[in-house]
Design an enzyme around this catalytic site. Structure first.
Site, mmCIF file in Angstrom:
data_model
loop_
_atom_site.group_PDB
_atom_site.id
_atom_site.type_symbol
_atom_site.label_atom_id
_atom_site.label_comp_id
_atom_site.label_asym_id
_atom_site.label_seq_id
_atom_site.Cartn_x
_atom_site.Cartn_y
_atom_site.Cartn_z
ATOM 1 C CG PHE A 1 -3.072 -7.458 -4.043
ATOM 2 C CD1 PHE A 1 -3.910 -7.766 -3.151
ATOM 3 C CD2 PHE A 1 -2.102 -8.579 -4.368
ATOM 4 C CE1 PHE A 1 -3.805 -8.937 -2.292
ATOM 5 C CE2 PHE A 1 -2.224 -9.723 -3.694
ATOM 6 C CZ PHE A 1 -3.092 -9.820 -2.476
ATOM 7 C CD GLU B 1 7.759 -3.747 -6.541
ATOM 8 O OE1 GLU B 1 8.059 -5.150 -7.167
ATOM 9 O OE2 GLU B 1 7.843 -3.493 -5.237
HETATM 10 C C1 SIN Z 1 4.903 -7.027 -4.245
HETATM 11 O O1 SIN Z 1 5.224 -7.241 -3.012
HETATM 12 O O2 SIN Z 1 3.480 -6.964 -4.450
HETATM 13 C C2 SIN Z 1 5.683 -7.273 -5.439
HETATM 14 C C3 SIN Z 1 6.849 -7.995 -5.082
HETATM 15 C C4 SIN Z 1 7.905 -7.357 -4.224
HETATM 16 O O3 SIN Z 1 8.337 -6.105 -4.341
HETATM 17 O O4 SIN Z 1 8.471 -8.092 -3.349
#
Ligand code: SIN
Length: 189
Positions: free
Chosen positions: A24, A99
């Site tokens: 998600f 991430e």
């Molecule tokens: C996400 O988008 O689900 C995590 C945060 C990001 O990479 O901006």
């Protein structure tokens, strides 16, 4: 907790025994899918709210001048809409690197936005105990911070503005993001 979460994610949660995994995305993962996926579908998770409370040392800022990016904070009465991707486990080598600045993967349930059911999958969350966490600030303060920040992935403003557009496309009314967007647009005008 160290802000580099690659080893923690890979040790705590090996995925290689799975054929595919749903992920998600609620921040840049909505509008920047720089990885192969089998399919993607709009989805909703419950008990969480999107907040620009995480520092970015590696994408939209630097260790000396972190940017501000999205994480999820616990909010029992709320839900958050985003985009889910079905990926093969090898894709997490790339995702964990992308991430790595404080985000831990957790398994949770999410519902398909079209009401067709639900699935168990992963979401990356940067909690308050990670070293890059910045925490709460007003929309004006966050907009000012975003307006002056940039990093290897580009200006911090681009992250916010692309996310706001992507949320509108999904039909998501995210007052937190839209309030920051409105302040940011005044600063950029
Ligand atoms: C996400 O988008 O689900 C995590 C945060 C990001 O990479 O901006």
């Amino acid at each position: 907790m160290s802000h580099n979460t690659i080893t923690i994610n890979q040790q705590q949660q090996p995925l290689d025994h799975l054929e595919s995994v749903w992920l998600f995305g609620y921040g840049s993962l909505i509008y920047k899918a720089d990885f192969p996926y089998l399919q993607r579908k709009p989805a909703r998770i419950h008990g969480w709210q999107r907040r620009f409370w995480q520092g970015s040392h590696d994408h939209r800022g630097t260790p000396e001048a972190p940017g501000r990016v999205a994480t999820l904070v616990e909010a029992p009465q709320h839900s958050c809409d985003g985009m889910a991707y079905e990926v093969t486990p090898d894709v997490f080598a790339h995702l964990d690197h992308r991430e790595k600045n404080g985000y831990l993967r957790i398994f949770t349930r999410f519902d398909w936005l079209d009401g067709s059911g639900q699935v168990e999958g992963l979401v990356y969350i940067a909690g308050p105990d990670n070293e890059a966490y910045l925490g709460e600030a007003s929309p004006q303060q966050i907009a000012r911070h975003i307006a002056r920040s940039k990093g290897p992935s580009g200006p911090n403003s681009e992250y916010l503005l692309k996310l706001a557009d992507a949320l509108r496309e999904l039909g998501e009314q995210d007052e937190h993001v839209f309030a920051i967007e409105s302040e940011l647009k005044k600063l950029l005008a």
